[in-house]
Motif scaffolding. Structure first.
Motif, PDB file in Angstrom:
ATOM      1  N   TYR A  56       0.893  -1.204  -0.024  1.00  0.00           N
ATOM      2  CA  TYR A  56      -0.316   0.229  -0.131  1.00  0.00           C
ATOM      3  C   TYR A  56       0.648   1.429   0.019  1.00  0.00           C
ATOM      4  O   TYR A  56       0.522   2.314  -0.104  1.00  0.00           O
ATOM      5  CB  TYR A  56      -1.770   0.089   1.225  1.00  0.00           C
ATOM      6  CG  TYR A  56      -0.302  -0.402   2.601  1.00  0.00           C
ATOM      7  CD1 TYR A  56       0.195   0.781   3.111  1.00  0.00           C
ATOM      8  CD2 TYR A  56      -0.366  -0.894   3.055  1.00  0.00           C
ATOM      9  CE1 TYR A  56       0.707   0.519   4.507  1.00  0.00           C
ATOM     10  CE2 TYR A  56      -0.322  -1.759   4.469  1.00  0.00           C
ATOM     11  CZ  TYR A  56       0.718  -0.685   5.187  1.00  0.00           C
ATOM     12  OH  TYR A  56       0.905  -0.995   6.285  1.00  0.00           O
ATOM     13  N   LYS A  86      -5.106   0.159   4.008  1.00  0.00           N
ATOM     14  CA  LYS A  86      -4.790   0.023   2.191  1.00  0.00           C
ATOM     15  C   LYS A  86      -5.493   1.474   2.196  1.00  0.00           C
ATOM     16  O   LYS A  86      -5.510   2.106   3.051  1.00  0.00           O
ATOM     17  CB  LYS A  86      -5.717  -0.709   2.042  1.00  0.00           C
ATOM     18  CG  LYS A  86      -8.108  -0.325   2.657  1.00  0.00           C
ATOM     19  CD  LYS A  86      -8.741  -1.170   1.794  1.00  0.00           C
ATOM     20  CE  LYS A  86     -10.335  -1.272   2.888  1.00  0.00           C
ATOM     21  NZ  LYS A  86     -10.873  -1.862   2.334  1.00  0.00           N
ATOM     22  N   ARG A  87      -5.224   2.127   0.660  1.00  0.00           N
ATOM     23  CA  ARG A  87      -5.649   3.290   1.162  1.00  0.00           C
ATOM     24  C   ARG A  87      -6.892   3.689  -0.633  1.00  0.00           C
ATOM     25  O   ARG A  87      -7.308   2.907  -0.869  1.00  0.00           O
ATOM     26  CB  ARG A  87      -4.478   3.806  -0.124  1.00  0.00           C
ATOM     27  CG  ARG A  87      -2.780   3.508   0.289  1.00  0.00           C
ATOM     28  CD  ARG A  87      -2.920   3.590   1.748  1.00  0.00           C
ATOM     29  NE  ARG A  87      -2.594   5.307   1.459  1.00  0.00           N
ATOM     30  CZ  ARG A  87      -1.152   5.967   1.089  1.00  0.00           C
ATOM     31  NH1 ARG A  87      -0.400   5.298   0.367  1.00  0.00           N
ATOM     32  NH2 ARG A  87      -0.957   6.941   0.662  1.00  0.00           N
ATOM     33  N   ASP A  88      -7.161   5.049   0.142  1.00  0.00           N
ATOM     34  CA  ASP A  88      -8.453   5.011  -0.819  1.00  0.00           C
ATOM     35  C   ASP A  88      -7.681   6.076  -2.167  1.00  0.00           C
ATOM     36  O   ASP A  88      -6.616   5.942  -2.244  1.00  0.00           O
ATOM     37  CB  ASP A  88      -9.659   5.793  -0.146  1.00  0.00           C
ATOM     38  CG  ASP A  88      -8.817   6.987   0.967  1.00  0.00           C
ATOM     39  OD1 ASP A  88      -7.452   8.148   0.215  1.00  0.00           O
ATOM     40  OD2 ASP A  88      -9.150   7.170   1.197  1.00  0.00           O
ATOM     41  N   GLU A  89      -9.089   6.274  -3.088  1.00  0.00           N
ATOM     42  CA  GLU A  89      -8.880   6.759  -4.259  1.00  0.00           C
ATOM     43  C   GLU A  89      -7.628   8.321  -4.170  1.00  0.00           C
ATOM     44  O   GLU A  89      -7.061   8.548  -4.947  1.00  0.00           O
ATOM     45  CB  GLU A  89      -9.739   7.058  -5.439  1.00  0.00           C
ATOM     46  CG  GLU A  89     -10.539   8.326  -4.011  1.00  0.00           C
ATOM     47  CD  GLU A  89     -11.775   7.966  -5.353  1.00  0.00           C
ATOM     48  OE1 GLU A  89     -13.016   9.256  -5.508  1.00  0.00           O
ATOM     49  OE2 GLU A  89     -11.760   7.088  -6.094  1.00  0.00           O
ATOM     50  N   LYS A  90      -7.759   8.982  -2.675  1.00  0.00           N
ATOM     51  CA  LYS A  90      -7.202  10.178  -2.499  1.00  0.00           C
ATOM     52  C   LYS A  90      -5.656  10.296  -1.732  1.00  0.00           C
ATOM     53  O   LYS A  90      -5.414  10.892  -1.731  1.00  0.00           O
ATOM     54  CB  LYS A  90      -8.113  11.041  -1.917  1.00  0.00           C
ATOM     55  CG  LYS A  90      -9.414  11.369  -2.860  1.00  0.00           C
ATOM     56  CD  LYS A  90     -10.485  12.646  -1.604  1.00  0.00           C
ATOM     57  CE  LYS A  90     -11.454  13.349  -2.569  1.00  0.00           C
ATOM     58  NZ  LYS A  90     -12.059  14.132  -2.216  1.00  0.00           N
ATOM     59  N   GLY A  92      -5.920   8.695   1.324  1.00  0.00           N
ATOM     60  CA  GLY A  92      -5.840   8.257   2.451  1.00  0.00           C
ATOM     61  C   GLY A  92      -5.261   6.629   3.160  1.00  0.00           C
ATOM     62  O   GLY A  92      -5.753   6.190   2.295  1.00  0.00           O
ATOM     63  N   TRP A  93      -5.808   6.881   4.609  1.00  0.00           N
ATOM     64  CA  TRP A  93      -4.713   5.337   5.218  1.00  0.00           C
ATOM     65  C   TRP A  93      -6.374   4.648   5.281  1.00  0.00           C
ATOM     66  O   TRP A  93      -7.030   5.379   5.906  1.00  0.00           O
ATOM     67  CB  TRP A  93      -4.417   5.444   6.104  1.00  0.00           C
ATOM     68  CG  TRP A  93      -3.004   6.111   5.872  1.00  0.00           C
ATOM     69  CD1 TRP A  93      -2.399   6.713   5.293  1.00  0.00           C
ATOM     70  CD2 TRP A  93      -2.022   5.386   4.848  1.00  0.00           C
ATOM     71  NE1 TRP A  93      -1.236   7.763   4.687  1.00  0.00           N
ATOM     72  CE2 TRP A  93      -0.417   6.517   4.544  1.00  0.00           C
ATOM     73  CE3 TRP A  93      -1.215   4.200   4.888  1.00  0.00           C
ATOM     74  CZ2 TRP A  93       0.671   5.904   4.008  1.00  0.00           C
ATOM     75  CZ3 TRP A  93      -0.098   3.794   4.245  1.00  0.00           C
ATOM     76  CH2 TRP A  93       0.894   5.114   4.296  1.00  0.00           C
ATOM     77  N   LEU A  94      -6.726   3.729   5.115  1.00  0.00           N
ATOM     78  CA  LEU A  94      -7.844   2.952   5.705  1.00  0.00           C
ATOM     79  C   LEU A  94      -7.332   1.441   6.183  1.00  0.00           C
ATOM     80  O   LEU A  94      -6.683   0.657   6.140  1.00  0.00           O
ATOM     81  CB  LEU A  94      -8.761   2.475   4.498  1.00  0.00           C
ATOM     82  CG  LEU A  94      -9.360   3.768   3.548  1.00  0.00           C
ATOM     83  CD1 LEU A  94     -10.169   3.339   2.379  1.00  0.00           C
ATOM     84  CD2 LEU A  94     -10.763   4.868   4.855  1.00  0.00           C
ATOM     85  N   ALA A  96      -7.120  -2.789   6.334  1.00  0.00           N
ATOM     86  CA  ALA A  96      -8.098  -3.771   6.256  1.00  0.00           C
ATOM     87  C   ALA A  96      -7.635  -5.027   6.883  1.00  0.00           C
ATOM     88  O   ALA A  96      -6.475  -5.695   7.307  1.00  0.00           O
ATOM     89  CB  ALA A  96      -7.187  -3.790   4.885  1.00  0.00           C
ATOM     90  N   GLU A 101      -8.448  -9.976   4.847  1.00  0.00           N
ATOM     91  CA  GLU A 101      -7.867  -8.667   4.146  1.00  0.00           C
ATOM     92  C   GLU A 101      -6.129  -8.897   4.275  1.00  0.00           C
ATOM     93  O   GLU A 101      -5.392  -8.436   3.093  1.00  0.00           O
ATOM     94  CB  GLU A 101      -8.389  -7.641   4.609  1.00  0.00           C
ATOM     95  CG  GLU A 101      -9.267  -8.311   4.004  1.00  0.00           C
ATOM     96  CD  GLU A 101     -10.440  -6.029   4.640  1.00  0.00           C
ATOM     97  OE1 GLU A 101     -10.015  -5.315   4.022  1.00  0.00           O
ATOM     98  OE2 GLU A 101     -10.018  -5.780   6.091  1.00  0.00           O
TER      99      GLU A 101
END
Length: 284
Positions: A56, A86-90, A92-94, A96, A101
């Protein structure tokens, strides 16, 4: 350069972190791909045998650069990755954190790096979940180790209670927590790692993005650096190595100049006066 056990292998105490190979905030393409490739190759030339990475970072950027720069890999090179985010489209840290996962994260790292097995993988925690959640996550990591996909299990962003739960259940080979001259909140975790012979691998050893000035600009750090004819970064990194024999460094950079500076910290000896002065740098 001295070594310390990281699971089944002794590694040099100064390694390399791949987080800064992608763009700003570990997101997107590198600022200068050619220099990023050169940095990775030069790190290995300078004796790095421990590289910390994650799928990520980018995402999908750091591992691609590592493979492009180094494949086929030197036999002595230990790759350590991490799962749990994981990362979002901008960018950001999410989290998992579900077992499926975690398994997918290991498989993605292996595929991207072109490896059959990772030397170690850190389970990065994002919240203080119930002990039963951590137990389930550890079961998934143990299954991955038993399947031969990873050699060792590590932990990241953990407190003493979580680490004790983990070591009571299985072997833990490394721990990654924030730790530096002015942020020593993880000192109890470091001490537990030292007692158990576990490698402690601090992240943000020079301070986070908004805290580097607190470390590198600290009057005591600057004074020691001037007296020893070193840079503040070298002093801060050398202190981490000197504070305990089980600490491993993974300073990251996409700059050849900064790489050379960081690696030289492994050869900087802090005298008693320096350790005494730096010992109180973290107090208000």
């Amino acid at each position: 350069m001295k070594t310390f056990p990281l699971g089944k292998r002794n590694v040099h105490r100064v390694g390399f972190g791949a987080m800064q190979l992608p763009g700003r905030g570990a997101f997107g393409p590198p600022r200068d791909r050619a220099e990023a490739l050169a940095v990775v190759r030069r790190a290995v030339d300078l004796g790095v045998d421990h590289i910390d990475t994650a799928q990520y970072y980018g995402p999908d950027v750091a591992n691609e650069i590592l493979r492009s720069a180094l494949y086929p890999y030197p036999e002595q090179l230990a790759f350590v990755s991490k799962v749990g985010a994981k990362r979002d489209e901008k960018g950001g840290w999410l989290p998992a954190q579900r077992p499926e996962e975690l398994r997918a994260g290991v498989q993605e790292n292996l595929q991207a790096l072109g490896l059959d097995k990772l030397h170690a993988v850190n389970l990065r925690l994002h919240a203080k979940d119930a002990p039963s959640v951590l137990d389930e996550q550890l079961d998934a990591m143990i299954d991955l180790r038993d399947a031969g996909l990873i050699d060792g299990i590590g932990m990241s962003n953990v407190d003493v209670e979580q680490l004790r739960q983990a070591v009571d259940k299985t072997e833990i080979v490394c721990v990654q927590n924030p730790f530096n001259l002015v942020d020593r909140a993880s000192q109890p975790v470091l001490e537990l790692c030292r007692e158990r012979g576990i490698a402690f691998v601090p992240f943000f050893p020079l301070g986070a993005a908004f805290g580097r000035a607190r470390v590198l600009g600290h009057p005591k750090v600057k004074a020691v650096a001037e007296r020893l004819d070193a840079t503040p970064a070298q002093v801060a990194l050398a202190w981490v190595l000197a504070i305990a024999d089980n600490t491993l460094l993974i300073p990251g950079t996409a700059s050849l100049e900064h790489l050379e500076e960081n690696m030289a910290a492994g050869h900087l000896k802090l005298d008693e006066q320096a350790m005494s002065e730096l010992g109180t740098a973290g107090t208000p």
